[in-house]
Motif scaffolding. Structure first.
Motif, PDB file in Angstrom:
ATOM      1  N   MET A   1       0.814  -1.211   0.000  1.00 48.47           N
ATOM      2  CA  MET A   1       0.000   0.000   0.000  1.00 48.47           C
ATOM      3  C   MET A   1       0.850   1.264   0.000  1.00 48.47           C
ATOM      4  SD  MET A   1      -2.953  -1.369   0.014  1.00 48.47           S
ATOM      5  CE  MET A   1      -4.012   0.030   0.327  1.00 48.47           C
ATOM      6  N   PRO A   2       0.331   2.354  -0.600  1.00 50.56           N
ATOM      7  CA  PRO A   2       1.014   3.644  -0.517  1.00 50.56           C
ATOM      8  C   PRO A   2       1.067   4.138   0.922  1.00 50.56           C
ATOM      9  CG  PRO A   2      -0.621   3.653  -2.277  1.00 50.56           C
ATOM     10  CD  PRO A   2      -0.847   2.408  -1.476  1.00 50.56           C
ATOM     11  N   LYS A   3       2.033   5.005   1.186  1.00 46.58           N
ATOM     12  CA  LYS A   3       2.197   5.563   2.515  1.00 46.58           C
ATOM     13  C   LYS A   3       0.927   6.313   2.933  1.00 46.58           C
ATOM     14  CE  LYS A   3       6.006   7.683   3.044  1.00 46.58           C
ATOM     15  NZ  LYS A   3       7.053   8.729   2.944  1.00 46.58           N
ATOM     16  N   GLY A   4       0.435   6.010   4.131  1.00 45.78           N
ATOM     17  CA  GLY A   4      -0.694   6.740   4.679  1.00 45.78           C
ATOM     18  C   GLY A   4      -2.056   6.316   4.172  1.00 45.78           C
ATOM     19  N   SER A   5      -2.104   5.373   3.222  1.00 45.12           N
ATOM     20  CA  SER A   5      -3.403   4.970   2.682  1.00 45.12           C
ATOM     21  C   SER A   5      -4.017   3.873   3.530  1.00 45.12           C
ATOM     22  CB  SER A   5      -3.259   4.488   1.238  1.00 45.12           C
ATOM     23  OG  SER A   5      -2.532   3.278   1.202  1.00 45.12           O
ATOM     24  N   LYS A   6      -5.343   3.788   3.471  1.00 49.05           N
ATOM     25  CA  LYS A   6      -6.072   2.741   4.176  1.00 49.05           C
ATOM     26  C   LYS A   6      -6.561   1.730   3.166  1.00 49.05           C
ATOM     27  CE  LYS A   6      -7.771   5.499   8.067  1.00 49.05           C
ATOM     28  NZ  LYS A   6      -8.990   5.957   8.781  1.00 49.05           N
ATOM     29  N   ARG A   7      -6.343   0.459   3.446  1.00 49.99           N
ATOM     30  CA  ARG A   7      -6.860  -0.556   2.548  1.00 49.99           C
ATOM     31  C   ARG A   7      -8.275  -0.922   2.960  1.00 49.99           C
ATOM     32  NH1 ARG A   7      -3.029  -4.598   5.270  1.00 49.99           N
ATOM     33  NH2 ARG A   7      -4.346  -5.760   6.686  1.00 49.99           N
ATOM     34  N   SER A   8      -9.086  -1.239   1.969  1.00 49.81           N
ATOM     35  CA  SER A   8     -10.425  -1.719   2.268  1.00 49.81           C
ATOM     36  C   SER A   8     -10.317  -3.156   2.745  1.00 49.81           C
ATOM     37  CB  SER A   8     -11.314  -1.631   1.028  1.00 49.81           C
ATOM     38  OG  SER A   8     -10.711  -2.307  -0.060  1.00 49.81           O
ATOM     39  N   GLU A   9     -11.142  -3.528   3.706  1.00 52.06           N
ATOM     40  CA  GLU A   9     -11.028  -4.842   4.350  1.00 52.06           C
ATOM     41  C   GLU A   9     -11.116  -5.972   3.349  1.00 52.06           C
ATOM     42  OE1 GLU A   9     -13.521  -7.710   7.374  1.00 52.06           O
ATOM     43  OE2 GLU A   9     -13.953  -5.578   7.331  1.00 52.06           O
ATOM     44  N   GLY A  10     -10.057  -6.804   3.346  1.00 46.79           N
ATOM     45  CA  GLY A  10     -10.101  -8.017   2.550  1.00 46.79           C
ATOM     46  C   GLY A  10     -10.158  -7.796   1.060  1.00 46.79           C
TER      47      GLY A  10
ATOM     48  N   THR B   1      18.275  -4.003 -12.343  1.00 50.15           N
ATOM     49  CA  THR B   1      17.873  -4.108 -10.943  1.00 50.15           C
ATOM     50  C   THR B   1      18.163  -2.826 -10.172  1.00 50.15           C
ATOM     51  OG1 THR B   1      18.270  -6.496 -10.978  1.00 50.15           O
ATOM     52  CG2 THR B   1      18.153  -5.441  -8.826  1.00 50.15           C
ATOM     53  N   GLU B   2      19.304  -2.181 -10.444  1.00 51.31           N
ATOM     54  CA  GLU B   2      19.642  -0.941  -9.746  1.00 51.31           C
ATOM     55  C   GLU B   2      18.583   0.136 -10.008  1.00 51.31           C
ATOM     56  OE1 GLU B   2      21.553  -2.573 -11.777  1.00 51.31           O
ATOM     57  OE2 GLU B   2      23.184  -3.387 -10.515  1.00 51.31           O
ATOM     58  N   GLU B   3      18.095   0.191 -11.251  1.00 50.79           N
ATOM     59  CA  GLU B   3      17.060   1.155 -11.597  1.00 50.79           C
ATOM     60  C   GLU B   3      15.743   0.804 -10.901  1.00 50.79           C
ATOM     61  OE1 GLU B   3      15.079   4.362 -13.557  1.00 50.79           O
ATOM     62  OE2 GLU B   3      17.144   3.914 -12.964  1.00 50.79           O
ATOM     63  N   VAL B   4      15.476  -0.485 -10.767  1.00 50.72           N
ATOM     64  CA  VAL B   4      14.265  -0.919 -10.069  1.00 50.72           C
ATOM     65  C   VAL B   4      14.297  -0.462  -8.612  1.00 50.72           C
ATOM     66  CG1 VAL B   4      12.871  -2.883  -9.322  1.00 50.72           C
ATOM     67  CG2 VAL B   4      13.940  -2.902 -11.580  1.00 50.72           C
ATOM     68  N   PHE B   5      15.451  -0.623  -7.969  1.00 50.44           N
ATOM     69  CA  PHE B   5      15.588  -0.173  -6.582  1.00 50.44           C
ATOM     70  C   PHE B   5      15.339   1.338  -6.466  1.00 50.44           C
ATOM     71  CE2 PHE B   5      18.683  -3.868  -5.542  1.00 50.44           C
ATOM     72  CZ  PHE B   5      17.610  -4.699  -5.330  1.00 50.44           C
ATOM     73  N   ARG B   6      15.839   2.105  -7.426  1.00 54.83           N
ATOM     74  CA  ARG B   6      15.620   3.559  -7.411  1.00 54.83           C
ATOM     75  C   ARG B   6      14.131   3.875  -7.538  1.00 54.83           C
ATOM     76  NH1 ARG B   6      14.328   7.527 -10.438  1.00 54.83           N
ATOM     77  NH2 ARG B   6      14.147   6.208 -12.291  1.00 54.83           N
ATOM     78  N   ILE B   7      13.469   3.179  -8.453  1.00 60.34           N
ATOM     79  CA  ILE B   7      12.033   3.393  -8.647  1.00 60.34           C
ATOM     80  C   ILE B   7      11.258   3.080  -7.370  1.00 60.34           C
ATOM     81  CG2 ILE B   7       9.994   2.542  -9.878  1.00 60.34           C
ATOM     82  CD1 ILE B   7      11.814   2.129 -12.323  1.00 60.34           C
ATOM     83  N   ILE B   8      11.638   1.986  -6.703  1.00 60.90           N
ATOM     84  CA  ILE B   8      10.965   1.619  -5.452  1.00 60.90           C
ATOM     85  C   ILE B   8      11.172   2.690  -4.389  1.00 60.90           C
ATOM     86  CG2 ILE B   8      10.961  -0.020  -3.525  1.00 60.90           C
ATOM     87  CD1 ILE B   8      11.696  -2.204  -5.559  1.00 60.90           C
TER      88      ILE B   8
ATOM     89  N   GLN C   1       7.047   2.495   3.755  1.00 58.67           N
ATOM     90  CA  GLN C   1       8.403   1.987   3.954  1.00 58.67           C
ATOM     91  C   GLN C   1       8.419   0.466   4.058  1.00 58.67           C
ATOM     92  OE1 GLN C   1      10.976   3.836   3.636  1.00 58.67           O
ATOM     93  NE2 GLN C   1      12.525   2.279   4.072  1.00 58.67           N
ATOM     94  N   SER C   2       7.430  -0.100   4.735  1.00 58.59           N
ATOM     95  CA  SER C   2       7.383  -1.561   4.871  1.00 58.59           C
ATOM     96  C   SER C   2       7.188  -2.233   3.513  1.00 58.59           C
ATOM     97  CB  SER C   2       6.269  -1.975   5.831  1.00 58.59           C
ATOM     98  OG  SER C   2       5.004  -1.563   5.336  1.00 58.59           O
ATOM     99  N   ALA C   3       6.358  -1.630   2.639  1.00 59.03           N
ATOM    100  CA  ALA C   3       6.159  -2.193   1.306  1.00 59.03           C
ATOM    101  C   ALA C   3       7.436  -2.113   0.483  1.00 59.03           C
ATOM    102  CB  ALA C   3       5.018  -1.451   0.602  1.00 59.03           C
ATOM    103  N   LYS C   4       8.163  -1.001   0.596  1.00 61.00           N
ATOM    104  CA  LYS C   4       9.433  -0.862  -0.123  1.00 61.00           C
ATOM    105  C   LYS C   4      10.426  -1.937   0.308  1.00 61.00           C
ATOM    106  CE  LYS C   4       9.094   4.175  -0.700  1.00 61.00           C
ATOM    107  NZ  LYS C   4       9.674   5.486  -0.325  1.00 61.00           N
ATOM    108  N   LEU C   5      10.549  -2.131   1.624  1.00 61.16           N
ATOM    109  CA  LEU C   5      11.495  -3.126   2.130  1.00 61.16           C
ATOM    110  C   LEU C   5      11.099  -4.537   1.707  1.00 61.16           C
ATOM    111  CD1 LEU C   5      12.059  -1.705   5.740  1.00 61.16           C
ATOM    112  CD2 LEU C   5      13.645  -1.618   3.790  1.00 61.16           C
ATOM    113  N   THR C   6       9.802  -4.812   1.697  1.00 61.93           N
ATOM    114  CA  THR C   6       9.324  -6.128   1.273  1.00 61.93           C
ATOM    115  C   THR C   6       9.690  -6.394  -0.186  1.00 61.93           C
ATOM    116  OG1 THR C   6       7.484  -6.106   2.839  1.00 61.93           O
ATOM    117  CG2 THR C   6       7.278  -7.567   0.928  1.00 61.93           C
TER     118      THR C   6
END
Length: 378
Positions: A75-84, A144-151, A158-163
């Protein structure tokens, strides 16, 4: 090819996605009945069976850490996901790249996922940047280096980025987790056939043997069906209220065009097309627009009638996320689409929006005259 048997591995994938998102069949049912109290007797037996099915699958022993790594929504930072919301993207959905992998490679699913793992970083980049489907004709591998930059420059939490970074560095381990997690759920789902078989009845009645799959897709699902050599459609019990389309939608002259349709989706569509009760319909529309991402998409279309891919690019969303929300907005009649070539062009349904505003005023102020009086005073 119109199929009447669910794909167990796909069912397991959706179940685990919803488990990671804390989905509750009883919670879904309660929200549904609040909006459609007149449909309680129709929906109640279906949700009784669904609740029992989910309960049986909950009893299967699987690695909890694996479920969190593979299926937690990104999920994006600060967003709320709809349940399930199973339409939220997770690591697993990027790993296998689309529902076509389940349909076309059911017997060799994990072998195919491993063979395609070298493209995983690029699929991640396409998801994060919202550039489109991995199988676009202008697709090009991304270092891959460019992918990391995009992420790192994305709006993801932050948790989604690290995952995602961890999954790219250890893709093989994630696939091993996937291979240990999906089969036990799929096997148990197959064993529960007697429980879920009655749930297929709305699907069977709506799409009888001999029906043209292409015609069903053209008539029911608000998108341009590509010219393909073969069409196929499968039911889903776990993903009961939605439909999912193969990645080739929008491309002509493809080998195969496929869809997976929730077993209760035909009922929901039929009931949404029935003449609405004013109070119930106003409540339903407010509920649909109450989700922030969906509201942002609605506002964007109001300002700029456009194609789905352009919406994704402007709002920084994954195309499949936009597709999910467009489906809900189309289902309640707030937007309409016109096909232009291979693309669906979305715009506001001003007639329905005007009806909503008028109905809302009447609910708040009383009859039409009192609403007009209120406006004159202001």
């Amino acid at each position: 090819m119109l199929c009447y048997e669910p794909i167990p591995l796909f069912e397991a994938n959706i179940y685990l996605s919803r488990k990671a998102a804390a989905f509750s069949t009883s919670g879904f049912y309660e929200r549904l009945i609040r909006r459609h109290a007149d449909r309680e007797s129709e929906y109640e037996p279906y949700f009784k069976a669904l609740t029992e099915l989910y309960s049986e699958l909950d009893a299967v022993e699987i690695e909890k850490d694996a479920v969190l790594k593979l299926f937690t929504p990104l999920m994006p930072k600060g967003s709320k996901r709809s349940e399930g919301n199973a339409s939220d993207i997770n690591v697993c959905s990027i790993l296998f790249g689309g529902i076509g992998t389940f349909i076309e490679n059911e017997e060799h699913f994990f072998d195919v996922v491993r063979q395609d793992s070298s493209d995983f970083p690029t699929r991640v980049a396409y998801f994060v940047s919202g550039k489109g489907r991995f199988d676009d004709e202008n697709f090009a591998p991304i270092p891959t280096e460019e992918v990391f930059r995009i992420i790192n420059e994305s709006s993801l939490s932050q948790s989604a980025k690290l995952t995602l970074i961890d999954a790219i560095l250890n893709a093989g381990q994630y696939i091993d987790l996937l291979e240990r997690t999906l089969p036990p759920i799929a096997a148990r789902f197959s064993e529960l056939r007697e429980l879920w078989l009655p749930l297929l009845e709305p699907y069977r009645q709506s799409y009888p043997t001999g029906s043209s799959v292409k015609s069903i897709l053209d008539d029911c699902f608000y998108f341009h069906t590509p010219t393909a050599k073969q069409y196929s459609m499968y039911p889903s019990v776990i993903d009961f209220q939605e439909y999912k389309l193969c990645d080739s939608v929008g491309d002509d002259n493809v080998e195969r065009c496929s869809a997976i349709v929730g077993v209760l989706y035909p009922i929901f569509v039929r009931n949404s097309h029935a003449k609405p009760d004013g109070d119930t319909e106003v409540s339903r529309i407010m509920s649909i627009l109450g989700e922030q991402t969906r509201f942002n998409i609605m506002v964007d279309i109001a300002k700029n009638p456009t194609y789905g891919r352009e919406i994704a690019n402007r709002l920084g969303l994954a195309p499949c996320t936009v597709s999910h929300h467009l489906n809900l907005l189309m289902g309640c009649g707030l937007i309409v689409s016109d096909v232009a070539g291979k693309k669906a062009y979305y715009s506001i349904n001003r007639e329905k929006l005007d009806w909503f505003f008028e109905a809302f005023r009447r609910l708040m102020y009383g009859d039409e005259k009192s609403a007009e009086g209120k406006e004159n005073k202001e």
